[in-house]
Design a protein around this motif. Structure first.
Motif, mmCIF file in Angstrom:
data_model
loop_
_atom_site.group_PDB
_atom_site.id
_atom_site.type_symbol
_atom_site.label_atom_id
_atom_site.label_comp_id
_atom_site.label_asym_id
_atom_site.label_seq_id
_atom_site.Cartn_x
_atom_site.Cartn_y
_atom_site.Cartn_z
ATOM 1 N N ASP A 219 0.855 -1.187 0.000
ATOM 2 C CA ASP A 219 0.000 0.000 0.000
ATOM 3 C C ASP A 219 0.892 1.238 0.000
ATOM 4 O O ASP A 219 1.611 1.495 0.971
ATOM 5 N N THR A 220 0.837 2.019 -1.073
ATOM 6 C CA THR A 220 1.683 3.206 -1.176
ATOM 7 C C THR A 220 1.293 4.273 -0.157
ATOM 8 O O THR A 220 2.069 5.211 0.084
ATOM 9 N N ARG A 221 0.140 4.133 0.465
ATOM 10 C CA ARG A 221 -0.283 5.103 1.481
ATOM 11 C C ARG A 221 0.633 5.075 2.701
ATOM 12 O O ARG A 221 0.736 6.067 3.424
ATOM 13 N N PHE A 222 1.280 3.953 2.972
ATOM 14 C CA PHE A 222 2.235 3.904 4.085
ATOM 15 C C PHE A 222 3.396 4.861 3.832
ATOM 16 O O PHE A 222 3.843 5.578 4.732
ATOM 17 N N ARG A 223 3.890 4.878 2.592
ATOM 18 C CA ARG A 223 4.974 5.789 2.236
ATOM 19 C C ARG A 223 4.489 7.241 2.312
ATOM 20 O O ARG A 223 5.195 8.125 2.820
ATOM 21 N N ASP A 224 3.271 7.491 1.825
ATOM 22 C CA ASP A 224 2.723 8.844 1.874
ATOM 23 C C ASP A 224 2.544 9.313 3.320
ATOM 24 O O ASP A 224 2.770 10.486 3.638
ATOM 25 N N ALA A 225 2.154 8.387 4.194
ATOM 26 C CA ALA A 225 1.958 8.736 5.598
ATOM 27 C C ALA A 225 3.285 9.118 6.256
ATOM 28 O O ALA A 225 3.343 10.054 7.060
ATOM 29 N N SER A 226 4.354 8.419 5.902
ATOM 30 C CA SER A 226 5.660 8.746 6.482
ATOM 31 C C SER A 226 6.118 10.133 6.033
ATOM 32 O O SER A 226 6.733 10.876 6.806
ATOM 33 N N GLN A 227 5.795 10.493 4.798
ATOM 34 C CA GLN A 227 6.126 11.835 4.315
ATOM 35 C C GLN A 227 5.333 12.897 5.063
ATOM 36 O O GLN A 227 5.819 14.012 5.281
ATOM 37 N N ALA A 228 4.134 12.522 5.476
ATOM 38 C CA ALA A 228 3.286 13.440 6.243
ATOM 39 C C ALA A 228 3.641 13.428 7.726
ATOM 40 O O ALA A 228 3.061 14.192 8.508
ATOM 41 N N GLN A 229 4.580 12.560 8.128
ATOM 42 C CA GLN A 229 5.022 12.423 9.515
ATOM 43 C C GLN A 229 3.844 12.136 10.447
ATOM 44 O O GLN A 229 3.732 12.689 11.542
ATOM 45 N N SER A 230 2.988 11.255 9.977
ATOM 46 C CA SER A 230 1.786 10.916 10.726
ATOM 47 C C SER A 230 1.461 9.441 10.507
ATOM 48 O O SER A 230 1.695 8.910 9.412
ATOM 49 N N PRO A 231 0.939 8.742 11.524
ATOM 50 C CA PRO A 231 0.528 7.353 11.304
ATOM 51 C C PRO A 231 -0.466 7.258 10.159
ATOM 52 O O PRO A 231 -1.308 8.152 9.965
ATOM 53 N N ALA A 232 -0.384 6.192 9.398
ATOM 54 C CA ALA A 232 -1.300 6.018 8.266
ATOM 55 C C ALA A 232 -2.751 6.014 8.724
ATOM 56 O O ALA A 232 -3.641 6.445 7.988
ATOM 57 N N SER A 233 -2.993 5.556 9.939
ATOM 58 C CA SER A 233 -4.365 5.512 10.455
ATOM 59 C C SER A 233 -4.942 6.905 10.646
ATOM 60 O O SER A 233 -6.157 7.084 10.677
#
Length: 253
Positions: A219-233
């Motif tokens: 899930d590419t959203r995990f990578r996007d979440a890390s860029q946002a410095q926030s848990p994917a949840s």
């Protein structure tokens, strides 16, 4: 306080993603959660925008103050996150020197366990993100926990790494006189790829009782979440990866 250690002696299998996502979900459920970064590479710390080179205190301080540990010393090392009930005990590169400088001293394998005992009323859950090597840091994380989560990428080279990790848990269990409650988590699963399906089937065949029945998808959203410095949840609550971790949380209890 429930203490979970996320460990595998192979890198790149989803340890930090698992630690952060589970921690975020638990915090959103109303629990007080502490994430501990025990990897000198400090991936979990950087995930939350914590620069290890600028920290005044970190996990390393617990080892330096091992003879004078107090709850205040431990709590002063914590960093807040965007979630009010989620905190990080960050890592620094100094951790890489522990095995050489302090690793042979008596009691060095129990420092984190002692520190957590001092603050056990402050948190409901503690999750530790381990380095991919067996040393004083992994020993500390295993000695302190009641459950071990082992993320395993669904590909055959990762399964070889799992064999090594499970052997390590056997050795450590004997050394610590404890039996680990171990859950293997298939990660980076892509049902379109036959090799991934084969690896998943092999995982169930070899470690059926210890392997979670579900899987964490690519899930590419995990990578996007890390860029946002926030848990994917938090950043992408409806993503399929978060949905999978929600199912895992229900299994873990």
């Amino acid at each position: 306080m429930k203490i979970w250690t996320v460990a595998n002696q192979k890198g790149g299998v989803g340890k930090t993603t698992t630690t952060v996502t589970l921690g975020g979900l638990l915090a959103q459920q109303g629990h007080r959660v502490l994430l501990i970064d025990v990897d000198p590479h400090a991936s979990l710390s950087y995930y939350f925008g914590i620069d290890s080179e600028e920290l005044s205190s970190s996990v390393y301080d617990l080892f330096i103050h091992k003879g004078t540990l107090t709850s205040d010393v431990t709590m002063d090392c914590l960093c807040p996150t965007k979630l009010d009930s989620l905190f990080v005990l960050p890592a620094t590169m100094n951790l890489a020197t522990l095995d050489r400088t302090l690793g042979t001293q008596n009691g060095m394998g129990l420092i984190i366990k002692k520190a957590l005992k001092l603050i056990e009323n402050e948190f409901d859950y503690v999750l530790m993100d381990c380095p991919p090597v067996l040393g004083v840091l992994m020993v500390n994380a295993l000695a302190a926990c009641e459950r071990v989560l082992v993320p395993v990428q669904t590909e055959f080279l990762a399964l070889k790494g799992l064999d090594r990790m499970m052997h390590t848990l056997e050795i450590m269990g004997t050394s610590l006189s404890k039996e680990f409650n171990t859950t293997i988590i298939p990660t980076m699963f892509d049902k379109r790829i036959k090799a991934a399906m084969d690896a998943y089937d092999k995982l169930k065949e070899d470690y059926g009782d210890q392997t979670w029945d579900g899987h964490i998808p690519v899930d590419t959203r995990f990578r996007d979440a890390s860029q946002a410095q926030s848990p994917a949840s938090v950043a992408f609550p409806r993503s399929r990866g978060v949905y999978a971790y929600k199912k895992l949380i229900k299994e873990l209890g």
